[in-house]
Write a protein that holds these residues in place. Structure first.
Motif, PDB file in Angstrom:
ATOM      1  N   SER A 222      10.469  -1.127  -6.300  1.00 31.15           N
ATOM      2  CA  SER A 222      11.487  -1.677  -6.445  1.00 31.15           C
ATOM      3  C   SER A 222      12.414  -1.543  -5.221  1.00 31.15           C
ATOM      4  O   SER A 222      12.176  -0.665  -4.520  1.00 31.15           O
ATOM      5  N   TRP A 223      13.476  -2.632  -4.724  1.00 32.87           N
ATOM      6  CA  TRP A 223      14.054  -2.398  -3.752  1.00 32.87           C
ATOM      7  C   TRP A 223      15.522  -1.909  -3.834  1.00 32.87           C
ATOM      8  O   TRP A 223      16.066  -2.448  -5.321  1.00 32.87           O
ATOM      9  N   VAL A 224      15.965  -1.167  -3.266  1.00 33.81           N
ATOM     10  CA  VAL A 224      17.326  -0.616  -3.251  1.00 33.81           C
ATOM     11  C   VAL A 224      18.217  -0.733  -1.900  1.00 33.81           C
ATOM     12  O   VAL A 224      17.469  -0.372  -0.797  1.00 33.81           O
ATOM     13  N   TYR A 225      19.200  -1.039  -2.007  1.00 33.38           N
ATOM     14  CA  TYR A 225      20.082  -1.107  -0.888  1.00 33.38           C
ATOM     15  C   TYR A 225      21.196  -0.013  -0.888  1.00 33.38           C
ATOM     16  O   TYR A 225      22.032   0.318  -1.700  1.00 33.38           O
ATOM     17  N   ARG A 226      21.283   0.890   0.064  1.00 30.37           N
ATOM     18  CA  ARG A 226      22.041   2.083  -0.062  1.00 30.37           C
ATOM     19  C   ARG A 226      23.404   1.731   1.129  1.00 30.37           C
ATOM     20  O   ARG A 226      22.941   1.260   2.268  1.00 30.37           O
ATOM     21  N   PHE A 227      24.460   2.123   0.753  1.00 28.26           N
ATOM     22  CA  PHE A 227      25.721   1.592   1.499  1.00 28.26           C
ATOM     23  C   PHE A 227      26.532   2.840   1.423  1.00 28.26           C
ATOM     24  O   PHE A 227      26.598   3.528   0.459  1.00 28.26           O
TER      25      PHE A 227
ATOM     26  N   GLY B  70      19.819   0.022   5.786  1.00 25.48           N
ATOM     27  CA  GLY B  70      19.928   0.380   4.021  1.00 25.48           C
ATOM     28  C   GLY B  70      19.165  -0.107   3.305  1.00 25.48           C
ATOM     29  O   GLY B  70      19.094   0.277   2.050  1.00 25.48           O
ATOM     30  N   LEU B  71      18.275  -0.884   3.760  1.00 24.52           N
ATOM     31  CA  LEU B  71      17.292  -1.238   2.679  1.00 24.52           C
ATOM     32  C   LEU B  71      16.231  -0.271   2.233  1.00 24.52           C
ATOM     33  O   LEU B  71      15.544   0.263   3.308  1.00 24.52           O
ATOM     34  N   HIS B  72      15.743   0.044   1.219  1.00 20.98           N
ATOM     35  CA  HIS B  72      14.545   0.985   0.888  1.00 20.98           C
ATOM     36  C   HIS B  72      13.614   0.381  -0.092  1.00 20.98           C
ATOM     37  O   HIS B  72      14.065  -0.498  -1.199  1.00 20.98           O
ATOM     38  N   LEU B  73      12.490   0.887   0.045  1.00 20.65           N
ATOM     39  CA  LEU B  73      11.249   0.525  -0.887  1.00 20.65           C
ATOM     40  C   LEU B  73      11.159   1.685  -1.786  1.00 20.65           C
ATOM     41  O   LEU B  73      10.853   2.925  -1.291  1.00 20.65           O
ATOM     42  N   LEU B  74      11.187   1.588  -3.213  1.00 13.90           N
ATOM     43  CA  LEU B  74      11.073   2.760  -4.006  1.00 13.90           C
ATOM     44  C   LEU B  74       9.693   2.800  -4.778  1.00 13.90           C
ATOM     45  O   LEU B  74       9.648   1.545  -5.324  1.00 13.90           O
ATOM     46  N   VAL B  75       8.814   3.591  -4.734  1.00 17.10           N
ATOM     47  CA  VAL B  75       7.636   3.575  -5.249  1.00 17.10           C
ATOM     48  C   VAL B  75       7.443   4.883  -6.211  1.00 17.10           C
ATOM     49  O   VAL B  75       7.538   5.891  -5.903  1.00 17.10           O
ATOM     50  N   LYS B  76       7.340   4.333  -7.644  1.00 16.64           N
ATOM     51  CA  LYS B  76       7.166   5.588  -8.578  1.00 16.64           C
ATOM     52  C   LYS B  76       5.842   6.073  -8.729  1.00 16.64           C
ATOM     53  O   LYS B  76       4.789   5.428  -8.418  1.00 16.64           O
TER      54      LYS B  76
ATOM     55  N   ASN C 109       0.989  -1.191  -0.200  1.00 13.77           N
ATOM     56  CA  ASN C 109       0.026  -0.015   0.102  1.00 13.77           C
ATOM     57  C   ASN C 109       0.578   1.233   0.057  1.00 13.77           C
ATOM     58  O   ASN C 109       0.279   2.334   0.303  1.00 13.77           O
ATOM     59  N   ALA C 110       2.173   1.355  -0.121  1.00 13.92           N
ATOM     60  CA  ALA C 110       2.874   2.499  -0.034  1.00 13.92           C
ATOM     61  C   ALA C 110       2.824   3.434  -1.172  1.00 13.92           C
ATOM     62  O   ALA C 110       2.620   2.912  -2.129  1.00 13.92           O
ATOM     63  N   LYS C 111       2.877   4.788  -0.710  1.00 12.25           N
ATOM     64  CA  LYS C 111       2.354   5.729  -1.790  1.00 12.25           C
ATOM     65  C   LYS C 111       3.834   5.911  -2.470  1.00 12.25           C
ATOM     66  O   LYS C 111       5.111   5.602  -2.109  1.00 12.25           O
ATOM     67  N   PRO C 112       3.921   6.799  -3.421  1.00 11.00           N
ATOM     68  CA  PRO C 112       5.150   7.138  -4.221  1.00 11.00           C
ATOM     69  C   PRO C 112       5.997   7.851  -3.364  1.00 11.00           C
ATOM     70  O   PRO C 112       5.822   8.547  -2.342  1.00 11.00           O
ATOM     71  N   GLY C 113       7.214   7.441  -3.351  1.00 12.40           N
ATOM     72  CA  GLY C 113       8.233   8.018  -2.567  1.00 12.40           C
ATOM     73  C   GLY C 113       9.541   6.824  -2.255  1.00 12.40           C
ATOM     74  O   GLY C 113       9.287   5.882  -2.674  1.00 12.40           O
TER      75      GLY C 113
ATOM     76  N   LEU D 161      17.932  -4.246  -6.250  1.00 11.16           N
ATOM     77  CA  LEU D 161      17.904  -5.361  -5.940  1.00 11.16           C
ATOM     78  C   LEU D 161      16.833  -6.275  -6.592  1.00 11.16           C
ATOM     79  O   LEU D 161      16.944  -7.222  -6.844  1.00 11.16           O
ATOM     80  N   GLY D 162      16.109  -5.367  -7.277  1.00  9.71           N
ATOM     81  CA  GLY D 162      14.864  -6.042  -8.172  1.00  9.71           C
ATOM     82  C   GLY D 162      13.519  -5.501  -7.755  1.00  9.71           C
ATOM     83  O   GLY D 162      13.334  -4.556  -6.971  1.00  9.71           O
ATOM     84  N   ALA D 163      12.464  -5.947  -8.454  1.00 12.27           N
ATOM     85  CA  ALA D 163      11.232  -5.249  -8.506  1.00 12.27           C
ATOM     86  C   ALA D 163      10.540  -5.900  -7.094  1.00 12.27           C
ATOM     87  O   ALA D 163      11.059  -7.095  -6.500  1.00 12.27           O
TER      88      ALA D 163
END
Length: 413
Positions: free
Chosen positions: A39-44, A27-33, A16-20, A55-57
């Motif tokens: 998609s998943w992103v790991y920031r280090f 370091g794990l983030h969920l990106l929503v367009k 249910n996450a909104k864009p952002g 990391l993928g969809a």
């Protein structure tokens, strides 16, 4: 101090996450367009710099939250060990591409490259004979030795294995084969299929191993001494056959076999006594006007009533076979080639006439080697060539006369 997040997201929150950008912790983030794509992103942090690695969809059909955390934890261990996950991924991708390319090269055989080269370039080659020679020489001499060999592995030893058995006995064929191998290997290198020097290169390589063709007994285009041509022409005129007429016409015009046998009536102006060979049928790729002597005109007038498209038709339609004149020479026990009569003409013109060099060369449709001379001389010296060819016809008629009328025709001698 800001509170460190740890497992801040839930599967429902991911759905249910909104864009952002939504942090889960570590370091794990969920990106929503805006489109809803997740998609998943790991920031280090490494060496004082912050970097992101995808990391993928996420979401339905993508990587689940628990799996994303597992992937993050594995990457965190690499970062702690000083390994940059982005650089590692790029390196592995590059290695995969290199491995795929190497596998492709290993599958690319000499024959495969040669066939692709022929298919690409044959449309630019002037005649069918040239195309067929490429295919035949490769099939008969080259493919049995290196046809199925990866083109990257072709070496000097392979080239010599092909050339040495025929270098002495068939020097002309061997020389052309060497050139064709060199061309194919150059094409392979240009496409990235092989590296290094070309093992079929002549200068500075094969030339140091095999003797040059000029030192070999070539036996190619054996020519009749020009002083023997008049007597020979008298014998030819005694044979009332299409092959004999075609051969006499070839000699009188000092042209090539293919030019005569491919000639059509659309190219001939009997009234002006001119035969114009189009550029598409000339070796030099340029139109060539040929003045016709009275005897040459007489031959054409004899075959014109046949009503065929070609000047010298075969017995089954179309043009006369290239073998017809060769077989005639063989039956007459003459150890010369049809093409060799051009050499006889050139020797006669040089030794028995005062015509300028360029007039004789243009009669043979030779390309002018001197670029400056070619640039300044735009004409084809036609009037001078007409006198030259008339004198040649007179010379050829010296041992029997040229006024022998053709009473009947056969396609075989």
């Amino acid at each position: 101090m800001p509170r460190k997040l740890s497992n801040a997201l839930t599967p429902l929150a991911v759905k249910n996450a909104k864009p952002g950008r939504h942090a889960d912790g570590g370091g794990l983030h969920l990106l929503v367009k805006e489109s809803g794509a997740r998609s998943w992103v790991y920031r280090f942090m490494l060496k004082g710099k912050s970097r992101d690695i995808g990391l993928g969809a996420a979401g339905q059909g993508g990587i689940a939250l628990a799996d994303a955390r597992t992937a993050r934890d594995a990457l965190r261990l690499k970062v702690k060990a000083g390994i940059d996950p982005l650089e590692e991924r790029e390196r592995k991708a590059s290695e995969a591409v290199a491995a795929a390319h190497a596998a492709h090269i290993a599958e690319m055989t000499f024959k495969g490259v040669a066939e692709a080269f022929i298919a690409t370039h044959e449309a630019s080659w002037r005649n069918d004979k040239h195309r067929q020679q490429w295919r035949n020489t490769l099939a008969n001499y080259v493919y049995p030795v290196i046809g199925e060999l990866p083109v990257a592995e072709v070496a000097t030893a392979h080239v010599l294995k092909i050339l040495e058995p025929i270098w002495q006995d068939k020097p002309e064929t061997a020389s052309r084969i060497r050139g064709r191998i060199e061309t194919v290997l150059d094409a392979a290198k240009a496409r990235g299929y092989r590296e290094g020097e070309n093992p079929a290169r002549w200068r500075g390589h094969i030339a140091q191993i095999l003797p040059p063709r000029s030192r070999l007994t070539r036996g190619h285009h054996k020519a009749m001494p020009y002083d023997a041509i008049p007597a020979f022409m008298a014998q030819v005129r005694e044979r009332q056959a299409m092959a004999a007429l075609a051969l006499e016409f070839v000699v009188l015009t000092a042209t090539r076999t293919s030019e005569v046998l491919g000639a059509t009536w659309a190219e001939v102006d009997l009234e002006k006594a001119i035969w114009t060979v189009p550029a598409s049928r000339m070796k030099a790729g340029r139109e060539h006007r040929i003045p016709l002597s009275p005897r040459a005109i007489e031959i054409l007038e004899a075959v014109k009533p046949l009503g065929k498209v070609n000047l010298f038709p075969g017995d089954r339609g179309g043009k006369l076979s290239p073998m017809a004149m060769s077989m005639l020479l063989r039956r007459m026990k003459q150890g010369v080639t049809v093409h060799g009569f051009r050499s006889g003409f050139r020797d006669w013109a040089a030794e028995c006439t005062g015509y300028a060099h360029e007039v004789c060369e243009m009669a043979l449709a030779h390309v002018i080697g001197n670029k400056a001379e070619a640039a300044y001389r735009r004409g084809d010296l036609f009037d001078k060539r007409r006198r030259l060819m008339a004198d040649w016809a007179t010379f050829c008629a010296g041992a029997g006369g040229a006024n022998v009328l053709v009473s009947s025709l056969r396609t075989a001698a």
